[in-house]
Design an enzyme around this catalytic site. Sequence first.
Site, PDB file in Angstrom:
ATOM      1  N   ASN A   7       0.869  -1.178   0.000  1.00 50.61           N
ATOM      2  CA  ASN A   7       0.000   0.000   0.000  1.00 50.61           C
ATOM      3  C   ASN A   7       0.909   1.232   0.000  1.00 50.61           C
ATOM      4  O   ASN A   7       1.495   1.562   1.023  1.00 50.61           O
ATOM      5  CB  ASN A   7      -0.900  -0.043   1.256  1.00 50.61           C
ATOM      6  CG  ASN A   7      -1.714   1.226   1.424  1.00 50.61           C
ATOM      7  OD1 ASN A   7      -1.788   2.059   0.541  1.00 50.61           O
ATOM      8  ND2 ASN A   7      -2.334   1.359   2.595  1.00 50.61           N
ATOM      9  N   TRP A   8       1.004   1.869  -1.169  1.00 52.82           N
ATOM     10  CA  TRP A   8       1.960   2.978  -1.305  1.00 52.82           C
ATOM     11  C   TRP A   8       1.444   4.290  -0.728  1.00 52.82           C
ATOM     12  O   TRP A   8       2.153   5.295  -0.742  1.00 52.82           O
ATOM     13  CB  TRP A   8       2.334   3.158  -2.785  1.00 52.82           C
ATOM     14  CG  TRP A   8       3.141   2.023  -3.346  1.00 52.82           C
ATOM     15  CD1 TRP A   8       3.616   0.936  -2.661  1.00 52.82           C
ATOM     16  CD2 TRP A   8       3.585   1.855  -4.704  1.00 52.82           C
ATOM     17  NE1 TRP A   8       4.314   0.109  -3.511  1.00 52.82           N
ATOM     18  CE2 TRP A   8       4.313   0.653  -4.774  1.00 52.82           C
ATOM     19  CE3 TRP A   8       3.422   2.604  -5.868  1.00 52.82           C
ATOM     20  CZ2 TRP A   8       4.883   0.185  -5.954  1.00 52.82           C
ATOM     21  CZ3 TRP A   8       3.988   2.137  -7.050  1.00 52.82           C
ATOM     22  CH2 TRP A   8       4.710   0.947  -7.088  1.00 52.82           C
ATOM     23  N   HIS A  94      -9.878   1.478   4.889  1.00 55.94           N
ATOM     24  CA  HIS A  94      -8.577   1.616   5.572  1.00 55.94           C
ATOM     25  C   HIS A  94      -8.708   2.579   6.750  1.00 55.94           C
ATOM     26  O   HIS A  94      -9.437   3.570   6.675  1.00 55.94           O
ATOM     27  CB  HIS A  94      -7.528   2.127   4.573  1.00 55.94           C
ATOM     28  CG  HIS A  94      -6.133   2.037   5.114  1.00 55.94           C
ATOM     29  ND1 HIS A  94      -5.618   2.951   6.004  1.00 55.94           N
ATOM     30  CD2 HIS A  94      -5.159   1.113   4.931  1.00 55.94           C
ATOM     31  CE1 HIS A  94      -4.385   2.601   6.331  1.00 55.94           C
ATOM     32  NE2 HIS A  94      -4.081   1.473   5.691  1.00 55.94           N
ATOM     33  N   GLU A 164      -5.869  -4.949  10.558  1.00 54.10           N
ATOM     34  CA  GLU A 164      -4.876  -3.928  10.853  1.00 54.10           C
ATOM     35  C   GLU A 164      -5.307  -3.129  12.091  1.00 54.10           C
ATOM     36  O   GLU A 164      -6.103  -2.183  11.957  1.00 54.10           O
ATOM     37  CB  GLU A 164      -4.742  -2.941   9.680  1.00 54.10           C
ATOM     38  CG  GLU A 164      -4.386  -3.574   8.358  1.00 54.10           C
ATOM     39  CD  GLU A 164      -3.764  -2.567   7.382  1.00 54.10           C
ATOM     40  OE1 GLU A 164      -2.742  -2.902   6.791  1.00 54.10           O
ATOM     41  OE2 GLU A 164      -4.292  -1.445   7.245  1.00 54.10           O
ATOM     42  N   SER A 209       2.855  -2.028  10.561  1.00 54.46           N
ATOM     43  CA  SER A 209       4.283  -2.006  10.911  1.00 54.46           C
ATOM     44  C   SER A 209       5.033  -3.283  10.543  1.00 54.46           C
ATOM     45  O   SER A 209       5.940  -3.708  11.261  1.00 54.46           O
ATOM     46  CB  SER A 209       4.466  -1.683  12.402  1.00 54.46           C
ATOM     47  OG  SER A 209       3.937  -0.411  12.694  1.00 54.46           O
ATOM     48  N   GLY A 230       2.708  -1.136   4.410  1.00 54.18           N
ATOM     49  CA  GLY A 230       2.585   0.278   4.047  1.00 54.18           C
ATOM     50  C   GLY A 230       3.959   0.886   3.848  1.00 54.18           C
ATOM     51  O   GLY A 230       4.584   0.748   2.794  1.00 54.18           O
TER      52      GLY A 230
END
Length: 255
Positions: A7-8, A94, A164, A209, A230
């Site tokens: 996920n940029w 998200h 997440e 993380s 991420g």
Amino acid sequence: MKTVIGNWKMHLGIRESVALARGIVHALRGKEQIPELVVCPSFTALSEVNKVFARSRVSLGAQDVGFDRVGPYTGAISTTMLTDVGCQYVIVGHSERRRFFGETNELVARKLESIFDSKLTPIFCVGESFSHQAGDAEKEVQKQLDCLREADFPKNKKMIIAYEPVWSVGTGKPAAIHATIDMIDHIRELLISRFGISEANLRIVYGGSIDPKNAHQYLRESAIDGVMVGGESIRLQSFEKIIETAVEVITAQST
Ligand code: PGA
């Protein structure tokens, strides 16, 4: 099989995205068994990155989507537009969308409904917001998963859930492995028993993380279908290392 999602976020422009995408494709050369790979650049880079991923084993995903197919929604992007540009996956719900853009479970349910009505596979993010007392985290996640009922989930559709915990995203503090497995088991049970989702169509990954050092701990667990990355996914060496770790796990499991 393992899944690795990058996920940029809002980090890279078109040129940097294309360079990173090329690096990933290059890194896969000569590898026989690879994980299911999904990369989610920003909207503006999707078209160019799609060209790089064409004929590669990397799938393209978007980071968000609007809730209707067409209409007067300034600034919104529809599922049709995403498939048009080459996306096969889309992240929805998200925690950064919930936190910074006020997305509610109601809105997420509408987005899911639109995704279910399209060819896209959702990467539906759920996770508790704070370090809760035992039991509270499950309740919060359960409430988020209820969006699936409102969106009338089609049982034969493939679905990725990204667990997440909000406090683990971008903080350098990943969730403890046992707590992660417990929550993922809980989610799986709930989705199969309550929503009738077939196990074959369901993948549940962990995100928050993940880095090259800790990825193995999560990837080696059979309960965890993969990882969503991420910050470390925009560093080629780190992301390559995480993919490499997934390859090692897959290879070890298949021998
Ligand atoms: P992070 O983000 O790896 O930077 O914690 C994960 C995510 O947002 O999916």
